[in-house]
Design an enzyme around this catalytic site. Structure first.
Site, PDB file in Angstrom:
ATOM      1  N   LYS A   1       0.000   1.639  11.305  1.00 40.31           N
ATOM      2  CA  LYS A   1       0.614   1.036  10.119  1.00 40.31           C
ATOM      3  C   LYS A   1       0.337  -0.470  10.142  1.00 40.31           C
ATOM      4  CE  LYS A   1       5.124   0.934   7.720  1.00 40.31           C
ATOM      5  NZ  LYS A   1       6.542   1.359   7.790  1.00 40.31           N
TER       6      LYS A   1
ATOM      7  N   SER B   1       8.255   3.915   3.890  1.00 42.68           N
ATOM      8  CA  SER B   1       7.182   2.985   3.659  1.00 42.68           C
ATOM      9  C   SER B   1       5.910   3.303   4.438  1.00 42.68           C
ATOM     10  CB  SER B   1       7.641   1.566   4.030  1.00 42.68           C
ATOM     11  OG  SER B   1       7.947   1.492   5.401  1.00 42.68           O
TER      12      SER B   1
ATOM     13  N   SER C   1      11.536   5.358   7.105  1.00 44.02           N
ATOM     14  CA  SER C   1      10.129   5.158   6.749  1.00 44.02           C
ATOM     15  C   SER C   1       9.105   5.929   7.571  1.00 44.02           C
ATOM     16  CB  SER C   1       9.780   3.676   6.800  1.00 44.02           C
ATOM     17  OG  SER C   1      10.221   3.051   5.630  1.00 44.02           O
TER      18      SER C   1
HETATM   19  N1  GLN Z   1      13.294   2.883   2.067  1.00 39.76           N
HETATM   20  C1  GLN Z   1      14.121   2.064   2.890  1.00 39.76           C
HETATM   21  C2  GLN Z   1      14.036   0.631   2.415  1.00 39.76           C
HETATM   22  O1  GLN Z   1      13.423   0.433   1.434  1.00 39.76           O
HETATM   23  C3  GLN Z   1      13.705   2.192   4.320  1.00 39.76           C
HETATM   24  C4  GLN Z   1      12.427   1.511   4.616  1.00 39.76           C
HETATM   25  C5  GLN Z   1      12.017   1.623   6.050  1.00 39.76           C
HETATM   26  O2  GLN Z   1      12.486   2.466   6.796  1.00 39.76           O
HETATM   27  N2  GLN Z   1      11.170   0.697   6.455  1.00 39.76           N
HETATM   28  O3  GLN Z   1      14.561  -0.268   2.992  1.00 39.76           O
END
Ligand code: GLN
Length: 486
Positions: free
Chosen positions: A79, A154, A178
């Protein structure tokens, strides 16, 4: 044989017996990327030259018989929020479009040591803020099972790359879901380890008290192998846990007899798609048939977890993102009258909408007069969430829930509705708030789209998680599900 179809452990067997070379395997994966990534758009950077060089190094290890690990010669995607020395690391943000880190994240260094091959850096929501990869500062990634749908986020690029055969495994990061939610959307396995189990050194910080790195793979065995390679104490991360790392492959035993599996009633009710709930319920019943005991439990504070998360995570983000001022890293606005104007313009032009939204939220809730009403109260809710889990774990060994309340949605469907977008994480956020390990594994399909089941474990009990996930994988046969694309 199409080598990109192999799992990590299958490829390892062939590499070890020298039936294939790391170079052949890497070339097959690079070829696959050139075939399908135009449609999937999982990668921000494909490191083809570096990959081939690392593959040659791996082949030398196999030739000499020295330094061989289960990841030697395995093409892995990372990532784009983990620092890779000499390789652009953007966090999918324009503000870091040209940032080349001078050092490796600890996980990256560990994979290098293991002899893995870096195939590229994957797309994500900007600074990991989002649930669909549509908030990437560059372009959205598409779900390889249905290109009109999102891969989740994400870590959507990592999940899509694993599912489309564009790497054998990947690393993701998980602050509120994410790793697990995109794993569920793409039909792969995703594990968020216990907070502190894996070093965060070199992971670009979003919300430091919640962030955790973990594996995204095509089966549970591969997940254990990757966790073995990246877990462990790191003096460079003061929150990393100074505990020895067990051999996680020891957990790969298909047996859940007598295991108590808790079904939290709040995760099967309001806000959960009925068809998703039914598929996940079937997964629980399959485990019961194999000898597990199902126990109904309650996690009543769950209903406040999302709200508390959206105080805590933006608060930490607003402070972590203060460093992007156009001076030390990445983008700098070209025209400005003075230094303050330069800061302002750089941040205005460099950050996307969602990131600005979070910075404003976080700055507001931390400001004098509001701190107690918001931040402190959210911190108290966090304690209650942790206690809920402790109470539940008095009655069971592991919890079973849906990973996502809904199947993969269409691109554009939720971008204008911030609340609906954030609701994607109601099942995953509580584990981050409590620092607990949790895994998502595929458990079925709805109209051809993957559905995931989540298991949540006790602190540092990744072993039980992997065991129940492995058992379920054997029972269901859902492993190495490659998306029908190409
Ligand atoms: N979707 C969640 C957010 O927008 C979690 C994102 C993540 O785990 N990085 O914060």
């Amino acid at each position: 044989m199409e080598l990109w179809r192999l799992t990590v452990h299958e490829a390892h067997e062939l590499l070890k017996r020298r039936e294939i070379s790391a170079t052949e395997l890497t070339k097959a994966v690079l070829e696959r990327i050139s075939q399908v990534d135009g449609k999937v758009q999982a990668f921000l950077t494909v490191t083809d030259e570096l990959a081939l060089k690392m593959a040659e190094d791996a082949d030398r290890r196999f030739a000499s018989g020295e330094g061989i690990t289960p990841l030697t010669g395995i093409p892995i995607a990372i990532k784009d929020n983990m620092c890779t020395k000499g390789v652009r690391t953007t966090c999918a943000s324009k503000i870091l479009h040209n940032f080349v880190p001078p050092y490796d994240a600890t996980v990256v260094a560990k994979l290098k040591e293991a002899g893995a091959v870096f195939i590229g850096k994957t797309n994500m929501d900007e600074f990991a803020m989002g649930s669909s990869t549509e908030f990437s500062g560059f372009f959205p990634t598409h779900n390889p099972w249905d290109l009109s749908r999102v891969p989740g986020g994400s870590s959507g690029g990592s999940a899509a790359a694993v599912a489309a055969g564009e790497c054998l495994a990947a690393l993701g990061s998980d602050t509120g879901g994410s790793i697990r939610q995109p794993a569920a959307f793409c039909g792969v396995v995703g594990l968020k380890p216990t907070y502190g189990r894996v070093s965060r050194y070199g992971l670009v910080a979003f919300a430091s008290s919640l962030d955790q790195i973990g594996p995204m793979t095509r089966d549970v065995t591969d997940c254990a192998l990757l966790l073995n390679a990246i877990a462990g104490h790191d003096p460079m991360d003061s929150t990393s846990i100074p505990q020895p790392v067990p051999d996680y492959t020891q957990a790969l035993v298909a047996d859940v007899k007598g295991m108590r599996i808790g079904l939290p009633r709040e995760y099967f009710g309001d806000g959960i798609d009925l068809q998703v709930a039914a598929i996940v319920q079937q997964a629980a019943e399959r485990l019961a048939q194999a000898g597990a005991e199902l126990v109904e439990v309650s996690l009543p504070t769950t209903e406040y977890a999302l709200a508390a998360y959206y105080i805590i995570a933006p608060a930490e983000a607003s402070s972590n993102l203060a460093r992007y001022d156009g001076v030390q890293y990445g983008y700098r606005a070209p025209v400005a009258d003075d230094i303050v104007a330069m800061y302002c313009r750089t941040r205005k032009e460099g950050f996307g909408h969602e990131v600005k939204h979070r910075i404003m939220l976080g700055t507001y809730t931390l400001s004098a007069g509001y701190y107690e009403a918001y931040y402190l109260r959210a911190a108290r809710v966090r304690t209650l969430i942790r206690r809920d889990f402790e109470r539940a774990f008095e009655r069971c060994d592991v919890l079973l829930t849906p990973t996502s309340p809904v199947p993969p949605f269409r691109l554009g469907e939720r971008t204008d509705d911030p609340l609906l977008m954030k609701m994607s994480d109601i099942c995953t956020i509580p584990a981050n708030m409590a620092g607990l390990p949790a895994i998502s594994v595929p458990c079925g399909f709805l109209d051809g789209l993957p559905v995931g089941v989540q298991f949540i474990g006790k602190v540092l009990d990744e072993m039980t998680l992997l065991r129940v996930a492995f058992t379920y994988e054997q029972l269901s046969g859902y492993r190495n599900l490659l998306a029908p694309i190409g």
